[in-house]
Structure formats: structure tokens, C-alpha cells
Design an enzyme around this catalytic site. Sequence first.
Site, PDB file in Angstrom:
ATOM      1  N   GLU A   1      -1.442  -8.222   5.885  1.00  0.00           N
ATOM      2  CA  GLU A   1      -0.930  -8.388   7.252  1.00  0.00           C
ATOM      3  C   GLU A   1      -1.996  -8.124   8.314  1.00  0.00           C
ATOM      4  O   GLU A   1      -1.735  -8.277   9.497  1.00  0.00           O
ATOM      5  CB  GLU A   1       0.302  -7.489   7.471  1.00  0.00           C
ATOM      6  CG  GLU A   1       0.053  -6.001   7.548  1.00  0.00           C
ATOM      7  CD  GLU A   1      -0.206  -5.330   6.199  1.00  0.00           C
ATOM      8  OE1 GLU A   1      -0.263  -6.032   5.182  1.00  0.00           O
ATOM      9  OE2 GLU A   1      -0.382  -4.107   6.189  1.00  0.00           O
TER      10      GLU A   1
ATOM     11  N   CYS B   1       0.833  -1.211   0.000  1.00  0.00           N
ATOM     12  CA  CYS B   1       0.000   0.000   0.000  1.00  0.00           C
ATOM     13  C   CYS B   1       0.870   1.265   0.000  1.00  0.00           C
ATOM     14  O   CYS B   1       1.541   1.527  -0.982  1.00  0.00           O
ATOM     15  CB  CYS B   1      -0.974  -0.084   1.153  1.00  0.00           C
ATOM     16  SG  CYS B   1      -2.475   0.801   0.816  1.00  0.00           S
TER      17      CYS B   1
ATOM     18  N   HIS C   1      -3.251  -4.844   1.549  1.00  0.00           N
ATOM     19  CA  HIS C   1      -2.633  -5.360   2.779  1.00  0.00           C
ATOM     20  C   HIS C   1      -3.006  -6.825   2.937  1.00  0.00           C
ATOM     21  O   HIS C   1      -4.140  -7.196   2.677  1.00  0.00           O
ATOM     22  CB  HIS C   1      -3.203  -4.651   4.014  1.00  0.00           C
ATOM     23  CG  HIS C   1      -2.973  -3.186   4.044  1.00  0.00           C
ATOM     24  ND1 HIS C   1      -1.944  -2.619   4.743  1.00  0.00           N
ATOM     25  CD2 HIS C   1      -3.656  -2.167   3.478  1.00  0.00           C
ATOM     26  CE1 HIS C   1      -2.001  -1.309   4.614  1.00  0.00           C
ATOM     27  NE2 HIS C   1      -3.020  -1.007   3.853  1.00  0.00           N
TER      28      HIS C   1
HETATM   29  N1  GLN Z   1      -3.558   6.361   0.552  1.00  0.00           N
HETATM   30  C1  GLN Z   1      -2.390   6.149   1.361  1.00  0.00           C
HETATM   31  C2  GLN Z   1      -1.217   6.949   0.807  1.00  0.00           C
HETATM   32  O1  GLN Z   1      -1.323   7.587  -0.196  1.00  0.00           O
HETATM   33  C3  GLN Z   1      -2.028   4.682   1.432  1.00  0.00           C
HETATM   34  C4  GLN Z   1      -3.035   3.924   2.242  1.00  0.00           C
HETATM   35  C5  GLN Z   1      -2.525   2.678   2.905  1.00  0.00           C
HETATM   36  O2  GLN Z   1      -1.321   2.471   3.043  1.00  0.00           O
HETATM   37  N2  GLN Z   1      -3.435   1.878   3.399  1.00  0.00           N
HETATM   38  O3  GLN Z   1      -0.192   6.955   1.410  1.00  0.00           O
END
Ligand code: GLN
Length: 201
Positions: free
Chosen positions: A180, A83, A178
Site C-alpha cells: 500500500e 505486516c 506492504h
Molecule cells: N515489526 C512490527 C511488529 O512486530 C511490524 C512491522 C510492520 O508492520 N511494518 O508489529
Amino acid sequence: MNKYKEIEIGVLALQGDYECHKNQLELLKVRNRYVKLSKHLEKLDGLIIPGGESTTISKLINRFDLRDSLVSFGQTKAVWGTCAGMIMLASEIEENQAGVEPLELIDIVIARTAFGRQVFSFETELTLTLNGKNLKSQASFIRAPRIKRVGKNVNILATYNDEAVLVEKDNILASSFHTELENDTTLLEYFLNNLVDNLNK
Ligand code: GLN
């Protein structure tokens, strides 16, 4: 027998859900340590960059003077970004008004939060193609980034609605979702098994 006894994995612990990654590593009995400073990278075999807020992670990487050591670590060692962690590994971020400075370790173009804001977060089961096998894994998309372009030689290991959501190039693995947050260690085991196999080559 603990097949991971030879390795130690770092979890970048500047911001985000690094504790969940640590818990999964503990579940698999993998030695691990939090990385907050360059010296914490010493002798690690791999690194996980967690989800969280890429604007904050990017700023803290600069503040703690971690940028150069993370880039050189990622040039030879295994790194997995989830992410916000994937955003940090990307080569380019679209419409990057917030000025996130990615580490440019894998040739992908990212649009931040493009799966929608918090209310549009969702969980699903994905099919991951890992070492030629199709494996199911639970996946949480939380303000998740979209992969807008995948470079040549970057492998797509999973898609969601025909869009790449898990990509890999050599030692770098990046997921827009994710895994985890659940007890599903499918993708973590893939990351670790590849790492162990490469060490033994
Ligand atoms: N939208 C977040 C970002 O731009 C990422 C979201 C996440 O890691 N769950 O950093």
C-alpha cells in the site's frame, strides 16, 4: 463501470499506516471506512488490518473492546492483514515476550521483525500466484515478520527466497510485506475481486 460499487471495506484504524490503505481504496473507487469501534464493522464486506506495531494494535484492540467482534467478523468475512496486520491474524507468535494477542484467524506461526530491524528494510518485486496467474507486485518489507510454519490447507501465494510471504486460507489473506506504500494495487485488487466474486456466488 465501477465493479466495486456494491461493496464497502473497513480499515482498522487504531495505529499504523491505515491511511495508505484508505488511499489505495479511494484510487479504486471503493467505499471505505475506518474501524475504531465494534459498531464500525456493521455491514462491511471486508476488512484490512494495516502494518504498524502489533504490540500497540493488540493492546488497542483490547482497550476498545474489539477482540470478539473482529474474531467473529473474520470467521465469515474477508480480512487481509499486512505486516503487523498479518501478525494479528496468526494462530501463534514465536518468542512472544511482548504478549501480543493474535486473533487466531489463520493457522500460521509468526516470528515478529524476523526479516531484521528498520535498517534492513527493503523493497523488491515479487511474483504473486493469484487465481492461477503469476503477477508481479512491488513489495516493501519493513521490520517484517517471518512465517515460520504454515498450517495444512493454508495456501502459499508468494515466496521470497523460498519462504512463504503471502498466505491465504478461505477468506483470510496475510502478507508479511506492504503493497500500500506504492501505487501498486495488484494484491488489493485480488482481495477485492475475490470478495466480489464470493458475494455473487
Ligand atoms: N515489526 C512490527 C511488529 O512486530 C511490524 C512491522 C510492520 O508492520 N511494518 O508489529
